[in-house]
Design an enzyme around this catalytic site. Structure first.
Site, PDB file in Angstrom:
ATOM      1  N   ASP A  82       4.540  -0.488   2.469  1.00 20.32           N
ATOM      2  CA  ASP A  82       5.831  -1.191   2.574  1.00 20.32           C
ATOM      3  C   ASP A  82       6.187  -1.607   3.995  1.00 20.32           C
ATOM      4  O   ASP A  82       5.699  -1.048   4.970  1.00 20.32           O
ATOM      5  CB  ASP A  82       6.955  -0.342   1.975  1.00 20.32           C
ATOM      6  CG  ASP A  82       7.052   1.054   2.601  1.00 20.32           C
ATOM      7  OD1 ASP A  82       6.024   1.609   3.006  1.00 20.32           O
ATOM      8  OD2 ASP A  82       8.182   1.592   2.679  1.00 20.32           O
ATOM      9  N   GLU A 140       7.230   4.119   1.529  1.00 20.52           N
ATOM     10  CA  GLU A 140       7.258   5.264   2.453  1.00 20.52           C
ATOM     11  C   GLU A 140       8.553   5.288   3.254  1.00 20.52           C
ATOM     12  O   GLU A 140       9.020   6.338   3.676  1.00 20.52           O
ATOM     13  CB  GLU A 140       6.050   5.210   3.402  1.00 20.52           C
ATOM     14  CG  GLU A 140       5.830   6.491   4.206  1.00 20.52           C
ATOM     15  CD  GLU A 140       6.834   6.724   5.315  1.00 20.52           C
ATOM     16  OE1 GLU A 140       7.293   7.878   5.475  1.00 20.52           O
ATOM     17  OE2 GLU A 140       7.182   5.774   6.025  1.00 20.52           O
TER      18      GLU A 140
END
Ligand SMILES: [Zn+2]
Ligand SMILES: [Zn+2]
Length: 396
Positions: A82, A140
């Protein structure tokens, strides 16, 4: 050709392709839990290598590479995918095409590196034994952490890995180097939300009110006492009150004040104790001063605890691959990483990959709009991930 030579050769051969993949991911970043295109891209790359793909964790996926005697050893390698809600300020050809979204933590590099390691492991699978599990996770950067969804969906089952390894790019470590640390390496992160309520009124008649501005001020000071007086000074811990909201004019005492803050710990036992102390301070100080307090502690990621045995073995393997002069001990950091969730389930090793290049001015920290990496680090990143995937054992 030895496995080591072959891995080094292949990492060099794939360098350009993996740099291209990193640049593609960098140009098209996606926020946490919205990694749809990234997930599809990784799936397509794994399928091109002839690898199986199992989707899980929303926008995550898992794959397996089997060497000789696949049941003899299982190691998981993890990458996060991400990006962050930041607008990129770098002037590069592969600059983010999406305003307000940027790979400012290097997860584009982590994903590219793991794809490179997968290619190398697939290419060398008759030279090593066991199974390597590739874990590509979403989210994350945002609670509850993509790792929790991956674990929930079985990323650490069938087969169960004896250890899990992840790397993180490190903008204050020179490119060409790696760094390891046994034990705690990253902090836990919990969010504090405190609401104080009391009787508001005329500022000239405080005796008729509960002055919750004063109550909140006492709390801000008192909470620091938990760190300075209750915590062992040798145990790093941070409590920051980061928001103080209440009142809107000069002559009215408000009836509500909100505080927010963060607690960072490197020790789970202390973390639990700190939660208890914070709750007690808030409740009793408010009560003693006549206010009503509500406190919510939003539990974030746990500390990242590097398993000493697994990390020691990985460290040794890294030195064998790279030479002792290029492998350092890394520092503890008060930032958090959802890798801590995997490391609570099975032995974990979270290490750092140098991407700093002072001569080129590549020194910006993660989570800044000018963060970037020296892409020469990608070659070492994929080589070491492949090397660890092919060799790392819990007991060796
Ligand atoms: Zn980050
Ligand atoms: Zn990160």
């Amino acid at each position: 050709m030895t496995l080591k030579e072959n891995i080094a050769r292949l990492a060099n051969a794939y360098k350009e392709e993996i740099t291209g993949i990193r640049r593609h991911l960098h140009a098209f970043p996606e926020l946490s839990y919205q990694e749809y295109e990234t997930c599809a891209f990784v799936e397509q790359e794994l399928k091109k290598m002839g690898l199986p793909v199992e989707k899980m964790g929303g926008t995550g996926l898992v794959s397996l590479i089997e060497g000789n005697d696949p049941g003899s050893r299982v190691i998981a390698l993890r990458a996060d995918m991400d990006a962050l809600p930041i607008t990129e300020e770098n002037d590069v050809s592969y600059k983010s095409t999406r305003p307000g979204v940027m790979h400012a933590c290097g997860h584009d590099a982590h994903t590219a590196v793991l794809l490179g390691a997968a290619k190398i492991l697939q290419q060398t699978k008759d030279q090593w034994s066991g199974t390597v599990k590739l874990v590509f996770q979403p989210g994350e950067e945002r609670n509850p952490g993509g790792a929790t969804y991956m674990i929930r969906d079985g990323a650490l089952k069938n087969p169960v890995p004896e250890g899990i390894v992840a790397l993180h790019v490190h903008p204050s470590l020179e490119v060409g180097k790696l760094s390891f640390r046994k034990g705690t390496v990253m902090a836990s992160a919990d969010e504090l939300y405190i609401t104080l309520k009391g009787k508001g009124g005329h500022a000239a008649a405080p005796q008729l009110t509960t002055d919750i501005i004063l109550v909140a001020s006492h709390l801000v000071v008192s909470l620091q006492q938990i760190i300075s007086r209750n915590n062992n000074p040798l145990n790093p811990s941070v409590l920051s009150i980061t928001s103080f909201q209440g009142g809107h004019t000069t002559n009215v005492i408000p009836s509500e004040v909100k505080l927010m803050g963060t607690l960072r710990c490197l020790n789970e036992e202390w973390r639990a104790k700190a939660h208890d102390l914070i709750t007690r301070h808030v409740t009793h100080i408010a009560e003693a001063m006549g206010a009503i307090a509500e406190i919510h502690i939003d539990r974030g990621y746990p500390t990242v605890l590097n398993h000493p045995g697994l990390t020691g073995n990985a460290w040794q393997l890294a030195e064998d691959f790279l030479g002792t002069e290029n492998v350092e001990e890394t520092e503890m950091r008060m930032g958090a990483e959802d890798f801590g969730y995997y490391a609570q389930e099975i032995p974990g090793c979270f290490y750092r990959l140098g991407v700093m290049n002072k001569a080129l001015g590549i020194t910006s920290g993660v989570h800044t709009p000018t963060f970037n990496i020296d892409e020469n680090g990608l070659e070492l990143g994929m080589a070491t991930m492949a090397w660890l995937g092919a060799n790392l054992k819990l007991n060796q």
